[in-house]
Design a protein around this motif. Structure first.
Motif, PDB file in Angstrom:
ATOM      1  N   LEU A  13       0.591  -1.177  -0.002  1.00  0.00           N
ATOM      2  CA  LEU A  13       0.163   0.003   0.124  1.00  0.00           C
ATOM      3  C   LEU A  13       0.994   1.376   0.035  1.00  0.00           C
ATOM      4  O   LEU A  13       0.491   2.093  -0.759  1.00  0.00           O
ATOM      5  CB  LEU A  13      -0.878   0.001   1.171  1.00  0.00           C
ATOM      6  CG  LEU A  13      -1.969  -0.967   1.219  1.00  0.00           C
ATOM      7  CD1 LEU A  13      -2.766  -0.929   2.534  1.00  0.00           C
ATOM      8  CD2 LEU A  13      -3.069  -0.930  -0.096  1.00  0.00           C
ATOM      9  N   GLU A  14       1.991   1.287   0.801  1.00  0.00           N
ATOM     10  CA  GLU A  14       2.823   2.498   0.726  1.00  0.00           C
ATOM     11  C   GLU A  14       3.492   2.704  -0.689  1.00  0.00           C
ATOM     12  O   GLU A  14       3.378   3.766  -1.128  1.00  0.00           O
ATOM     13  CB  GLU A  14       4.027   2.181   1.865  1.00  0.00           C
ATOM     14  CG  GLU A  14       3.648   2.183   3.205  1.00  0.00           C
ATOM     15  CD  GLU A  14       3.024   3.678   3.421  1.00  0.00           C
ATOM     16  OE1 GLU A  14       3.564   4.651   2.854  1.00  0.00           O
ATOM     17  OE2 GLU A  14       2.191   3.766   4.602  1.00  0.00           O
TER      18      GLU A  14
ATOM     19  N   ARG B  19       0.901   4.110  -2.667  1.00  0.00           N
ATOM     20  CA  ARG B  19       0.649   5.549  -2.610  1.00  0.00           C
ATOM     21  C   ARG B  19       1.833   6.386  -3.298  1.00  0.00           C
ATOM     22  O   ARG B  19       1.318   7.259  -3.744  1.00  0.00           O
ATOM     23  CB  ARG B  19       0.766   5.835  -0.774  1.00  0.00           C
ATOM     24  CG  ARG B  19       0.458   7.379  -0.468  1.00  0.00           C
ATOM     25  CD  ARG B  19       0.624   7.353   0.944  1.00  0.00           C
ATOM     26  NE  ARG B  19      -0.296   6.234   1.689  1.00  0.00           N
ATOM     27  CZ  ARG B  19      -1.581   6.576   1.997  1.00  0.00           C
ATOM     28  NH1 ARG B  19      -2.063   7.881   1.692  1.00  0.00           N
ATOM     29  NH2 ARG B  19      -2.413   5.964   2.641  1.00  0.00           N
ATOM     30  N   SER B  20       2.909   5.827  -3.133  1.00  0.00           N
ATOM     31  CA  SER B  20       4.053   6.458  -3.802  1.00  0.00           C
ATOM     32  C   SER B  20       3.848   6.619  -5.207  1.00  0.00           C
ATOM     33  O   SER B  20       4.032   7.771  -5.799  1.00  0.00           O
ATOM     34  CB  SER B  20       5.413   5.958  -3.248  1.00  0.00           C
ATOM     35  OG  SER B  20       5.543   4.621  -3.902  1.00  0.00           O
TER      36      SER B  20
ATOM     37  N   PHE C  73       1.111   6.362  -6.889  1.00  0.00           N
ATOM     38  CA  PHE C  73      -0.127   7.232  -7.210  1.00  0.00           C
ATOM     39  C   PHE C  73       0.349   8.712  -7.307  1.00  0.00           C
ATOM     40  O   PHE C  73      -0.244   9.442  -7.883  1.00  0.00           O
ATOM     41  CB  PHE C  73      -1.053   7.052  -6.055  1.00  0.00           C
ATOM     42  CG  PHE C  73      -2.376   8.046  -6.242  1.00  0.00           C
ATOM     43  CD1 PHE C  73      -3.238   7.885  -7.342  1.00  0.00           C
ATOM     44  CD2 PHE C  73      -2.616   9.106  -5.343  1.00  0.00           C
ATOM     45  CE1 PHE C  73      -4.484   8.651  -7.221  1.00  0.00           C
ATOM     46  CE2 PHE C  73      -3.715   9.853  -5.395  1.00  0.00           C
ATOM     47  CZ  PHE C  73      -4.498   9.783  -6.295  1.00  0.00           C
ATOM     48  N   ILE C  74       1.167   8.843  -5.945  1.00  0.00           N
ATOM     49  CA  ILE C  74       1.541  10.577  -5.929  1.00  0.00           C
ATOM     50  C   ILE C  74       2.453  10.857  -7.228  1.00  0.00           C
ATOM     51  O   ILE C  74       2.492  12.023  -7.707  1.00  0.00           O
ATOM     52  CB  ILE C  74       2.376  10.744  -4.578  1.00  0.00           C
ATOM     53  CG1 ILE C  74       1.463  10.714  -3.516  1.00  0.00           C
ATOM     54  CG2 ILE C  74       3.004  12.009  -4.703  1.00  0.00           C
ATOM     55  CD1 ILE C  74       2.111  10.657  -2.139  1.00  0.00           C
TER      56      ILE C  74
ATOM     57  N   LEU D  30     -10.506  10.596  -3.069  1.00  0.00           N
ATOM     58  CA  LEU D  30      -9.558   9.531  -2.647  1.00  0.00           C
ATOM     59  C   LEU D  30      -9.271   9.731  -1.008  1.00  0.00           C
ATOM     60  O   LEU D  30      -9.507   8.768  -0.396  1.00  0.00           O
ATOM     61  CB  LEU D  30      -8.213   9.529  -3.055  1.00  0.00           C
ATOM     62  CG  LEU D  30      -8.264   9.022  -4.799  1.00  0.00           C
ATOM     63  CD1 LEU D  30      -7.005   9.128  -5.460  1.00  0.00           C
ATOM     64  CD2 LEU D  30      -8.882   7.644  -4.764  1.00  0.00           C
ATOM     65  N   ALA D  31      -9.099  10.910  -0.874  1.00  0.00           N
ATOM     66  CA  ALA D  31      -8.731  10.968   0.905  1.00  0.00           C
ATOM     67  C   ALA D  31     -10.119  10.923   1.465  1.00  0.00           C
ATOM     68  O   ALA D  31     -10.126  10.076   2.472  1.00  0.00           O
ATOM     69  CB  ALA D  31      -8.507  12.557   1.154  1.00  0.00           C
TER      70      ALA D  31
ATOM     71  N   GLU E 100     -10.457   7.045   2.065  1.00  0.00           N
ATOM     72  CA  GLU E 100      -9.671   6.331   2.723  1.00  0.00           C
ATOM     73  C   GLU E 100     -10.204   6.868   3.846  1.00  0.00           C
ATOM     74  O   GLU E 100     -10.136   5.880   5.088  1.00  0.00           O
ATOM     75  CB  GLU E 100      -8.350   7.076   2.610  1.00  0.00           C
ATOM     76  CG  GLU E 100      -7.231   6.554   1.408  1.00  0.00           C
ATOM     77  CD  GLU E 100      -6.210   7.068   1.412  1.00  0.00           C
ATOM     78  OE1 GLU E 100      -5.749   7.742   2.337  1.00  0.00           O
ATOM     79  OE2 GLU E 100      -5.406   6.567   0.533  1.00  0.00           O
TER      80      GLU E 100
END
Length: 450
Positions: free
Chosen positions: A352-353, A356-357, A359-360, A416-417, A420
Motif C-alpha cells: 500500500l505504501e 501510495r508513492s 499514485f503521488i 480519494l482522501a 480512505e
C-alpha cells in the motif's frame, strides 16, 4: 492396627523372656537363701541338743515336704536323715562322697553346690538339686555338718506358677493392647485413611469431596478442617488459573499478529492461529528441504535473545514478504526459560505504501501535463502567435478545458482522501467512450499541428 499389634506383641515377647529369666534367677536366689537359713536353724537345733537326745522331730517340723536334711559327723557317720521317697541311700551317699564337701568338717563356712542326684520320685532318673553344707559348732578341729538339699519339684512348681502368671499377664496386656489399637485405629488411623483417599481425589481434580470433620478440637479434627480448606483454596485458585488461561487464549486468538512461544531448547510451545498459518506458509515454501519450521533468520534472533537475555526488534524481508519481528525473553525467577516472538506481516502495508508513492508520482505527472498546456497556450496568446479569431478562441477553449481537468484532478484527490477516511461510497455506471476520445483529440490537436 496390625502394625501396632505386631509391635506390641514383639515388645511383650521380649519382656516375657526377660521377665522369666529374671524371676528364675530371683527364685534361685531365694531358694538358696532359704536353704541357708534352714541349715543354720537346724545346725542351731542340733547344737542345743545333748548327746543321747534326738532332735529329729523338731527338724522335720522345720523342714517342708520338698526339703530334706542330713546330719553327719563324718562322710561315713550319718547321725540323722529326714529324706523320704526313692533313692534315699544313693542320694545321701552321693552328697557325703562329694569332694566339694570334704572341707565342711574342718571349716566354719557353709558350702553351697548344685548337684545332679537321683530323683526322689522316679527310679533311674537324675535331677538337679541345690545342696548346702553347714558346719556344726564344736571346739574340736573336726566337727559334724548339716546337709540341706531340696527336691527340684518345688523349683519346677515355682517356675511353672511364675510362667503361668507371666503368660496370663502378657495375654491380658495383649487383649488390652488390641482394644487400645482398635480404638486408636478408629480415632486416628481411620481419619488419616480418609484424608489419604481425599488427597487422591484432589490429585484427580475432584475438589468437591470433603473429609468428614469430627466435633473434637484435637489435632485430627483441626487437620481435617485444614484439609477441607485447602481443597476449597485449590479449587478457587484452579478456577482463577483457568479463567486467566482462557482469557490469554482468547487474547492470543483474537490477535492479528503471529505469537510464538519458544522453550529454552528452541522448541515451539504455544502459537496462535495467525502463527499457525504463518508456519504453514513457511513450511510449504521450503518443502522438505529444511527440518526447521521457521526461517533461519528468526533462529538467529532467537539465539541472540536466549544467549544474551536481551530483547530484539528487527524488520526482515523473507521470500518476498516483509515482517516486523519482536522477540523478548521469558524468565522463571532469575533464570531464562524461553522466549516469545511477535511477528507482524507488513507485506500488505508495504504494498500500500508503494501504491501510495506510485499514485503521488502519477498525480504529479498528470498535473504537469495540463500545466504545461496552460503555459504553452497562454504564451501563444500573449505573443500574438494566433492569426485568426477562431484560433484564438480555440486556444482559450483548450486553456479552459485544461483548467477544468486540473480541477477534476484535485477533486479526485479529495475524493480519494474521503474514500480512505470512509466518508464516500463508489457507484459504477456506464460512460460513453466516444465523447472522451473526441475531447482528447480536441485537446491535443494544436500540439499535433505544431
Amino acid at each position: 492396627w496390625v502394625t501396632i499389634l505386631l509391635l506390641v506383641s514383639f515388645v511383650l515377647f521380649i519382656f516375657t523372656v526377660f521377665m522369666l529369666e529374671f524371676l528364675e534367677n530371683y527364685h534361685n536366689q531365694q531358694a538358696e537363701s532359704s536353704l541357708q537359713h534352714t541349715a543354720k536353724a537346724i545346725a542351731s537345733i542340733v547344737d542345743e541338743y545333748s548327746e543321747g537326745q534326738s532332735p529329729i522331730q523338731i527338724i522335720e517340723d522345720v523342714l517342708d515336704e520338698y526339703t530334706n536334711a542330713l546330719v553327719a559327723n563324718s562322710p561315713n557317720d550319718v547321725v540323722y536323715a529326714t529324706q523320704e521317697g526313692n533313692n534315699k541311700e544313693a542320694i545321701q551317699q552321693a552328697i557325703l562322697s562329694n569332694k566339694a564337701f570334704d572341707r565342711i568338717y574342718e571349716s566354719n563356712e557353709p558350702i553351697l553346690k548344685e548337684m545332679i542326684l537321683p530323683s526322689q520320685s522316679e527310679l533311674n532318673k537324675m535331677e538337679s538339686y541345690v545342696v548346702i553344707g553347714f558346719p556344726l559348732k564344736s571346739e574340736d578341729e573336726l566337727h559334724g555338718a548339716v546337709f540341706i538339699y531340696q527336691s527340684p519339684d518345688v523349683k519346677h512348681e515355682t517356675s511353672k506358677q511364675t510362667t503361668r502368671i507371666v503368660f496370663i499377664s502378657a495375654f491380658i496386656a495383649f487383649v488390652l493392647t488390641t482394644i487400645f489399637a482398635f480404638f486408636l485405629s478408629r480415632r486416628i488411623t481411620y481419619p488419616l485413611r480418609q484424608m489419604r483417599e481425599h488427597a487422591f481425589e484432589l490429585s484427580k481434580g475432584r475438589f468437591d469431596s470433603q473429609v468428614p470433620t469430627t466435633q473434637s478440637s484435637d489435632e485430627i479434627g483441626q487437620l481435617a478442617v485444614a484439609f477441607n480448606q485447602m481443597g476449597r483454596q485449590l479449587k478457587h485458585h484452579l478456577e482463577v488459573i483457568n479463567q486467566e488461561k482462557e482469557q490469554l487464549s482468547s487474547i492470543l486468538t483474537s490477535m492479528t499478529d503471529a505469537v510464538i512461544t519458544f522453550s529454552s531448547d528452541r522448541t515451539i510451545l504455544v502459537s496462535n492461529p495467525p502463527a499457525e498459518k504463518l508456519l504453514q506458509k513457511w513450511f510449504i515454501s521450503k518443502g522438505s528441504q529444511s527440518t526447521r519450521p521457521i526461517p533461519p533468520e528468526i533462529y538467529h534472533m532467537l539465539d541472540h535473545v536466549l544467549n544474551l537475555e536481551d530483547k530484539i526488534e528487527e524488520d526482515l524481508e523473507m521470500d518476498g514478504s516483509f515482517y516486523s519481528i519482536t522477540i523478548s525473553p521469558l524468565y522463571s525467577g532469575e533464570l531464562i526459560r524461553g522466549a516469545i516472538a511477535v511477528i507482524r506481516d507488513k507485506t500488505e502495508q508495504n504494498r500500500l505504501e508503494k501504491l501510495r508513492s506510485d499514485f503521488i508520482a502519477n498525480v504529479s505527472h498528470e498535473l504537469r501535463t495540463p500545466i504545461a498546456m496552460l503555459q504553452g497556450y497562454s504564451e501563444a496568446i500573449l505573443d500574438n502567435v494566433v492569426q485568426s479569431e477562431e484560433e484564438r478562441h480555440e486556444m482559450i477553449r483548450v486553456i479552459y478545458d485544461e483548467s477544468q481537468r486540473m480541477g477534476r484532478l484535485v477533486t479526485d484527490l479529495l475524493d480519494l482522501a474521503r474514500m480512505e477516511a470512509g466518508h464516500i461510497t463508489l457507484y459504477k455506471e456506464t460512460v460513453p467512450i466516444v465523447l472522451v476520445l473526441e475531447r482528447m483529440t480536441q485537446k491535443f490537436m494544436q500540439v499535433a499541428k505544431e
